[in-house]
Design a protein around this motif. Structure first.
Motif, PDB file in Angstrom:
ATOM      1  N   PRO A 311       5.897   3.920  -9.144  1.00 59.94           N
ATOM      2  CA  PRO A 311       7.074   3.873  -8.261  1.00 59.94           C
ATOM      3  C   PRO A 311       6.685   3.877  -6.778  1.00 59.94           C
ATOM      4  O   PRO A 311       5.801   4.626  -6.356  1.00 59.94           O
ATOM      5  CB  PRO A 311       7.843   5.154  -8.614  1.00 59.94           C
ATOM      6  CG  PRO A 311       7.372   5.531  -9.972  1.00 59.94           C
ATOM      7  CD  PRO A 311       5.955   5.072 -10.072  1.00 59.94           C
ATOM      8  N   GLY A 312       7.339   3.010  -6.010  1.00 57.67           N
ATOM      9  CA  GLY A 312       7.141   2.993  -4.564  1.00 57.67           C
ATOM     10  C   GLY A 312       5.881   2.309  -4.103  1.00 57.67           C
ATOM     11  O   GLY A 312       5.539   2.356  -2.915  1.00 57.67           O
ATOM     12  N   VAL A 313       5.169   1.655  -5.025  1.00 57.03           N
ATOM     13  CA  VAL A 313       3.902   1.002  -4.689  1.00 57.03           C
ATOM     14  C   VAL A 313       4.022  -0.498  -4.956  1.00 57.03           C
ATOM     15  O   VAL A 313       4.458  -0.912  -6.030  1.00 57.03           O
ATOM     16  CB  VAL A 313       2.734   1.579  -5.521  1.00 57.03           C
ATOM     17  CG1 VAL A 313       1.439   0.816  -5.228  1.00 57.03           C
ATOM     18  CG2 VAL A 313       2.561   3.059  -5.243  1.00 57.03           C
ATOM     19  N   SER A 314       3.648  -1.306  -3.987  1.00 66.26           N
ATOM     20  CA  SER A 314       3.571  -2.756  -4.179  1.00 66.26           C
ATOM     21  C   SER A 314       2.201  -3.233  -3.735  1.00 66.26           C
ATOM     22  O   SER A 314       1.573  -2.617  -2.873  1.00 66.26           O
ATOM     23  CB  SER A 314       4.662  -3.475  -3.384  1.00 66.26           C
ATOM     24  OG  SER A 314       4.485  -3.275  -1.992  1.00 66.26           O
ATOM     25  N   CYS A 315       1.750  -4.330  -4.323  1.00 68.18           N
ATOM     26  CA  CYS A 315       0.379  -4.748  -4.020  1.00 68.18           C
ATOM     27  C   CYS A 315       0.217  -6.255  -4.209  1.00 68.18           C
ATOM     28  O   CYS A 315       0.615  -6.813  -5.233  1.00 68.18           O
ATOM     29  CB  CYS A 315      -0.606  -4.001  -4.927  1.00 68.18           C
ATOM     30  SG  CYS A 315      -2.343  -4.273  -4.495  1.00 68.18           S
ATOM     31  N   LEU A 324      -8.345  -2.920  -3.686  1.00 68.41           N
ATOM     32  CA  LEU A 324      -6.912  -3.152  -3.731  1.00 68.41           C
ATOM     33  C   LEU A 324      -6.338  -2.546  -2.459  1.00 68.41           C
ATOM     34  O   LEU A 324      -6.824  -1.516  -1.973  1.00 68.41           O
ATOM     35  CB  LEU A 324      -6.289  -2.490  -4.956  1.00 68.41           C
ATOM     36  CG  LEU A 324      -6.632  -3.140  -6.302  1.00 68.41           C
ATOM     37  CD1 LEU A 324      -6.515  -2.124  -7.429  1.00 68.41           C
ATOM     38  CD2 LEU A 324      -5.722  -4.335  -6.564  1.00 68.41           C
ATOM     39  N   PHE A 325      -5.309  -3.187  -1.897  1.00 65.89           N
ATOM     40  CA  PHE A 325      -4.765  -2.718  -0.622  1.00 65.89           C
ATOM     41  C   PHE A 325      -3.245  -2.608  -0.728  1.00 65.89           C
ATOM     42  O   PHE A 325      -2.498  -3.349  -0.088  1.00 65.89           O
ATOM     43  CB  PHE A 325      -5.167  -3.682   0.493  1.00 65.89           C
ATOM     44  CG  PHE A 325      -5.099  -3.090   1.881  1.00 65.89           C
ATOM     45  CD1 PHE A 325      -5.888  -1.997   2.224  1.00 65.89           C
ATOM     46  CD2 PHE A 325      -4.259  -3.634   2.840  1.00 65.89           C
ATOM     47  CE1 PHE A 325      -5.837  -1.456   3.496  1.00 65.89           C
ATOM     48  CE2 PHE A 325      -4.201  -3.102   4.122  1.00 65.89           C
ATOM     49  CZ  PHE A 325      -4.992  -2.015   4.450  1.00 65.89           C
ATOM     50  N   PRO A 326      -2.768  -1.672  -1.575  1.00 59.05           N
ATOM     51  CA  PRO A 326      -1.331  -1.572  -1.815  1.00 59.05           C
ATOM     52  C   PRO A 326      -0.551  -1.023  -0.630  1.00 59.05           C
ATOM     53  O   PRO A 326      -1.050  -0.210   0.144  1.00 59.05           O
ATOM     54  CB  PRO A 326      -1.258  -0.610  -3.003  1.00 59.05           C
ATOM     55  CG  PRO A 326      -2.484   0.221  -2.891  1.00 59.05           C
ATOM     56  CD  PRO A 326      -3.545  -0.698  -2.366  1.00 59.05           C
ATOM     57  N   GLY A 362      -5.877  -1.018  10.671  1.00 55.46           N
ATOM     58  CA  GLY A 362      -4.801  -1.652  11.410  1.00 55.46           C
ATOM     59  C   GLY A 362      -3.573  -1.919  10.571  1.00 55.46           C
ATOM     60  O   GLY A 362      -2.736  -2.752  10.920  1.00 55.46           O
ATOM     61  N   ALA A 363      -3.425  -1.216   9.433  1.00 56.80           N
ATOM     62  CA  ALA A 363      -2.300  -1.412   8.523  1.00 56.80           C
ATOM     63  C   ALA A 363      -1.796  -0.053   8.046  1.00 56.80           C
ATOM     64  O   ALA A 363      -2.132   0.390   6.946  1.00 56.80           O
ATOM     65  CB  ALA A 363      -2.716  -2.286   7.348  1.00 56.80           C
ATOM     66  N   PRO A 364      -0.978   0.635   8.845  1.00 47.98           N
ATOM     67  CA  PRO A 364      -0.590   2.020   8.542  1.00 47.98           C
ATOM     68  C   PRO A 364       0.291   2.196   7.313  1.00 47.98           C
ATOM     69  O   PRO A 364       0.515   3.335   6.888  1.00 47.98           O
ATOM     70  CB  PRO A 364       0.147   2.457   9.817  1.00 47.98           C
ATOM     71  CG  PRO A 364       0.607   1.187  10.453  1.00 47.98           C
ATOM     72  CD  PRO A 364      -0.434   0.175  10.129  1.00 47.98           C
ATOM     73  N   ASN A 365       0.811   1.119   6.734  1.00 45.79           N
ATOM     74  CA  ASN A 365       1.662   1.238   5.542  1.00 45.79           C
ATOM     75  C   ASN A 365       0.876   1.161   4.233  1.00 45.79           C
ATOM     76  O   ASN A 365       1.454   1.305   3.155  1.00 45.79           O
ATOM     77  CB  ASN A 365       2.727   0.138   5.529  1.00 45.79           C
ATOM     78  CG  ASN A 365       3.769   0.334   6.605  1.00 45.79           C
ATOM     79  OD1 ASN A 365       4.058   1.457   6.997  1.00 45.79           O
ATOM     80  ND2 ASN A 365       4.315  -0.754   7.102  1.00 45.79           N
TER      81      ASN A 365
END
Length: 394
Positions: A311-315, A324-326, A362-365
């Motif tokens: 839940p709440g994870v997309s990749c 992997l950089f979800p 550089g990708a805080p999400n």
């Protein structure tokens, strides 16, 4: 003592705090699973180890030329000819103490104060720091998630100014695992050629590609692009030789000569026995590289399916490297955290799973998960991650 200004500009590695905390917890006896590995969990192939040992036994323990052994340069030239159908000469090759050191030397050789280098985000953590250490300014353009984190030729064009010196291309990418297609590379190359921008093409993960993907070097697309590109590569990832510290640059002889002169005053030469091991890596093949690649592909396919059900994870599914950089911003929000960094810290504290926060790239999400570790450990880590998310639903 007052320190030099150049070190005051450096951003501390976002992974260090997590790594230090994970180490502290392990020392306290906790079962910590680390998914931050930036190196294969396979040992260096035995035939490479044997070649290095043999070289020492035969007395090859002294200095070598600063830019690398002639035999190693020839092996690298042969690799380019076989893999990319590119012709290089010895004057176009510099061997250094790891790809990271080669990149550092390149930026020191080409950048003056105020020069700009275009860096796509997410980026490998050392790119902007090395640019700053050379007096340059990193200029960021965002690789959007809906384009597999890749930037476009139009984005590059808009970022170019009179101070732009270079553009960094990393395919397959660390941290996203994304790869540029031949068509995408052509359009990027056209922009760089038109504006006389040096392309720094980091291809360290070229051998680790999956699901039928094929790596293309931008330097192989035309003779003009070959001249406009400095290719950075090495054996750290492809042959599981991270600790051997052998990387290399291929490109314009004037730049390579300047880099060689710099290297002669910093490292003198790459480690001698490691060079002999690398000669073996590029002139022999016992199938171990493909065995490792296939194992990573199997892990990727198994881990990706499980990860995307949390839940709440997309990749975005990567095509190369071993990360992997979800996007976990939704999960962090669902758990009541104001930032992904805080969420990552809480998971380490409670579930003893060490993730690398994407803020350092550089990708805080996002977070970076390495599958260069045993599948069973990754599976358990994802079980703990899912448990944390479910237990902290707001």
């Amino acid at each position: 003592m007052k320190l030099a200004k150049r070190v005051s500009t450096l951003t501390p590695s976002s992974t260090l705090a997590i790594t230090a905390k994970a180490k502290e917890l392990r020392e306290q006896g906790h079962d910590v699973i680390g998914l931050g590995a930036g190196e294969p969990d396979f040992n260096t192939p035995q035939y490479i180890i044997n070649a290095a040992v043999r070289s020492m036994e035969e007395g090859h323990t002294k200095y070598t030329p600063s830019a690398g052994l002639p035999a190693l340069k020839n092996a690298i030239i042969g690799k380019f000819k076989t893999d990319q159908q590119i012709e290089y000469s010895a004057e176009n090759i510099l061997v250094g103490s790891g790809a990271k050191h080669v990149l550092y030397t390149l930026f020191q050789a080409i950048l003056d104060e105020g020069d700009e280098v275009i860096i796509p985000t997410p980026y490998w953590v050392s790119y902007p720091e090395q640019v700053k250490l050379a007096g340059g300014n990193p200029i960021y353009i965002e690789g959007h998630e809906d384009n597999a984190f890749k930037v476009t030729a139009d984005q590059i064009k808009k970022a170019i100014t009179s101070k732009t010196k270079a553009f960094i291309l990393n395919s397959p990418s660390n941290p996203t695992g994304s790869m540029y297609s031949e068509e995408e590379l052509k359009t990027i190359g056209e922009v760089c050629l038109k504006h006389n921008i040096l392309i720094v093409s980091d291809e360290i993960y070229e051998k680790l590609v999956y699901d039928g993907a094929k790596h293309t070097s931008i330097a192989q697309l035309s003779s003009e692009l070959q001249k406009q590109t400095i290719v950075i590569n090495g054996v750290s990832k492809s042959h599981s030789m991270t600790g051997w510290r052998i990387g290399y640059a291929a490109g314009d002889s004037t730049i390579i000569k300047a880099m060689t002169n710099l290297a002669s005053h910093s490292t003198s030469n790459p480690t001698t026995n490691a060079q002999y091991g690398t000669i073996a890596a590029y002139t022999k093949d016992d199938g171990s590289v493909e065995t490792m690649r296939a194992a990573f592909e199997e892990r990727l396919n198994g881990v990706y399916e499980k990860l995307t059900k949390i839940p709440g994870v997309s990749c975005v599914k990567p095509k190369g490297a071993f990360y992997l950089f979800p996007n976990v911003s939704e999960a962090a929000k669902m758990n009541g955290f104001s930032s992904v960094d805080d969420w990552v810290a809480a998971i380490l504290e409670e579930e003893k799973v060490a993730l690398v926060p994407g803020s350092g790239f550089g990708a805080p999400n996002n977070v970076r998960l390495s599958y260069a570790t045993a599948f069973e450990a990754i599976e358990e880590a994802l079980n703990r991650l899912e448990r944390f998310i479910n237990n902290h639903m707001k």
